[in-house]
Write a protein that holds these residues in place. Structure first.
Motif, PDB file in Angstrom:
ATOM      1  N   TRP A 166       0.851  -1.185   0.000  1.00 18.53           N
ATOM      2  CA  TRP A 166       0.000   0.000   0.000  1.00 18.53           C
ATOM      3  C   TRP A 166       0.882   1.229   0.000  1.00 18.53           C
ATOM      4  O   TRP A 166       1.842   1.320   0.754  1.00 18.53           O
ATOM      5  CB  TRP A 166      -0.899   0.000   1.233  1.00 18.53           C
ATOM      6  CG  TRP A 166      -1.706   1.241   1.339  1.00 18.53           C
ATOM      7  CD1 TRP A 166      -1.444   2.304   2.149  1.00 18.53           C
ATOM      8  CD2 TRP A 166      -2.873   1.576   0.594  1.00 18.53           C
ATOM      9  NE1 TRP A 166      -2.385   3.283   1.959  1.00 18.53           N
ATOM     10  CE2 TRP A 166      -3.283   2.854   1.004  1.00 18.53           C
ATOM     11  CE3 TRP A 166      -3.610   0.926  -0.377  1.00 18.53           C
ATOM     12  CZ2 TRP A 166      -4.391   3.487   0.478  1.00 18.53           C
ATOM     13  CZ3 TRP A 166      -4.715   1.566  -0.891  1.00 18.53           C
ATOM     14  CH2 TRP A 166      -5.095   2.823  -0.464  1.00 18.53           C
ATOM     15  N   HIS A 167       0.563   2.207  -0.855  1.00 15.21           N
ATOM     16  CA  HIS A 167       1.310   3.455  -0.931  1.00 15.21           C
ATOM     17  C   HIS A 167       0.335   4.608  -0.750  1.00 15.21           C
ATOM     18  O   HIS A 167      -0.712   4.650  -1.398  1.00 15.21           O
ATOM     19  CB  HIS A 167       2.032   3.579  -2.277  1.00 15.21           C
ATOM     20  CG  HIS A 167       3.031   2.492  -2.487  1.00 15.21           C
ATOM     21  ND1 HIS A 167       4.306   2.567  -2.010  1.00 15.21           N
ATOM     22  CD2 HIS A 167       2.930   1.284  -3.092  1.00 15.21           C
ATOM     23  CE1 HIS A 167       4.960   1.462  -2.317  1.00 15.21           C
ATOM     24  NE2 HIS A 167       4.133   0.666  -2.982  1.00 15.21           N
ATOM     25  N   SER A 168       0.681   5.530   0.145  1.00 14.66           N
ATOM     26  CA  SER A 168      -0.213   6.657   0.429  1.00 14.66           C
ATOM     27  C   SER A 168      -0.250   7.619  -0.739  1.00 14.66           C
ATOM     28  O   SER A 168       0.719   7.740  -1.501  1.00 14.66           O
ATOM     29  CB  SER A 168       0.255   7.392   1.684  1.00 14.66           C
ATOM     30  OG  SER A 168       1.457   8.088   1.413  1.00 14.66           O
ATOM     31  N   TRP A 169      -1.386   8.318  -0.856  1.00 10.07           N
ATOM     32  CA  TRP A 169      -1.523   9.313  -1.916  1.00 10.07           C
ATOM     33  C   TRP A 169      -0.497  10.420  -1.748  1.00 10.07           C
ATOM     34  O   TRP A 169       0.019  10.960  -2.714  1.00 10.07           O
ATOM     35  CB  TRP A 169      -2.930   9.894  -1.934  1.00 10.07           C
ATOM     36  CG  TRP A 169      -3.896   9.042  -2.672  1.00 10.07           C
ATOM     37  CD1 TRP A 169      -4.909   8.302  -2.146  1.00 10.07           C
ATOM     38  CD2 TRP A 169      -3.950   8.817  -4.088  1.00 10.07           C
ATOM     39  NE1 TRP A 169      -5.577   7.630  -3.134  1.00 10.07           N
ATOM     40  CE2 TRP A 169      -5.007   7.932  -4.341  1.00 10.07           C
ATOM     41  CE3 TRP A 169      -3.196   9.267  -5.159  1.00 10.07           C
ATOM     42  CZ2 TRP A 169      -5.340   7.504  -5.617  1.00 10.07           C
ATOM     43  CZ3 TRP A 169      -3.524   8.837  -6.440  1.00 10.07           C
ATOM     44  CH2 TRP A 169      -4.586   7.967  -6.652  1.00 10.07           C
ATOM     45  N   SER A 170      -0.198  10.771  -0.493  1.00  8.17           N
ATOM     46  CA  SER A 170       0.756  11.868  -0.292  1.00  8.17           C
ATOM     47  C   SER A 170       2.125  11.513  -0.866  1.00  8.17           C
ATOM     48  O   SER A 170       2.816  12.377  -1.406  1.00  8.17           O
ATOM     49  CB  SER A 170       0.860  12.224   1.188  1.00  8.17           C
ATOM     50  OG  SER A 170       1.250  11.097   1.944  1.00  8.17           O
TER      51      SER A 170
END
Length: 189
Positions: A160-164
Motif C-alpha cells: 500500500w502506498h499513500s496518496w501523499s
C-alpha cells in the motif's frame, strides 16, 4: 414549478418540505441558508451546529445520489454570499469538494449557481477538464496519459502506498497534473 412537480398539493409532505422548492428572490443570509441546507438534508440546525456552511452545502448538493432532491433553492443557498465567504477562506484542497458538487449538479441546476462560483477560475477549469474528458479525441489521450503516470508512480511491490507519497513533487503523477493544468489553462483562453 411546484405545481408541475406535484409538490404544492402533495398531502404527504410537510409544509417545510414544500418550501425547499421555492426559489428565494435574492441571496439568502447565512442563517436562512443554514436552515434551508439542514432542511434539504433532513436534519436540524441543532444537530448540525458544528458543521460549516460549506460542509452543509456540499452534503446537500451530493444528497441527490441518495435520492434527496436538489432544487434551485438549495443550489441558491449553497452558493450564497455566506457560503462563498467561508469557501474563499479555504485552501484549494478544502474547497474542492464543494466545487465538484456544484459541477455535478450543474447539468440540471446551472441557472441557480451564483456567478461568484460559476465564474471562478477553479470551477471553469473543472468544467473545461470535464469537457475534455468527455471529448472522444482529447479524452482518450488524457485518460491514457493519466493511467501511464499512475502506473509509473506506483511501485510494483504489492504494498500500500499513500496518496501523499504518490503525489509528492517530482513524481510522474505530479508532472501529469502540472501538464494537465497547463493544458486546461491554454484551452480556456
Amino acid at each position: 414549478n411546484c405545481e408541475a412537480a406535484g409538490m404544492a398539493a402533495n398531502p404527504h409532505r410537510s409544509i417545510s418540505d414544500q418550501f425547499a422548492y421555492l426559489l428565494p428572490p435574492q441571496d439568502p443570509d447565512p442563517a436562512t441558508a443554514r436552515r434551508l441546507l439542514c432542511q434539504a438534508l433532513g436534519t436540524t440546525e441543532q444537530i448540525e451546529a458544528g458543521s460549516s456552511l460549506v460542509q452543509l452545502a456540499t452534503r446537500a448538493l451530493v444528497a441527490h445520489h441518495t435520492g434527496r432532491p436538489v432544487t434551485g433553492a438549495i443550489v441558491r443557498a449553497a452558493t450564497c454570499v455566506g457560503v462563498h465567504a467561508e469557501h474563499s477562506g479555504m485552501s484549494f484542497t478544502e474547497g474542492a469538494p464543494l466545487l465538484c458538487a456544484l459541477h455535478a449538479v450543474s447539468a440540471f441546476c446551472s441557472m441557480s449557481i451564483s456567478q461568484r462560483f460559476s465564474h471562478s477560475a477553479h470551477y471553469r477549469q473543472l468544467a473545461a477538464l470535464t469537457g475534455a474528458l468527455a471529448d472522444p479525441r482529447e479524452g482518450l489521450v488524457l485518460r491514457a496519459k493519466g493511467f501511464a503516470a499512475m502506473r509509473e508512480a506506483v511501485p510494483d511491490d504489492s504494498q500500500w502506498h499513500s496518496w501523499s507519497s504518490l503525489l509528492a513533487p517530482n513524481t510522474a503523477i505530479a508532472s501529469f497534473w502540472q501538464e494537465l493544468r497547463t493544458w486546461v489553462g491554454e484551452r480556456n483562453r
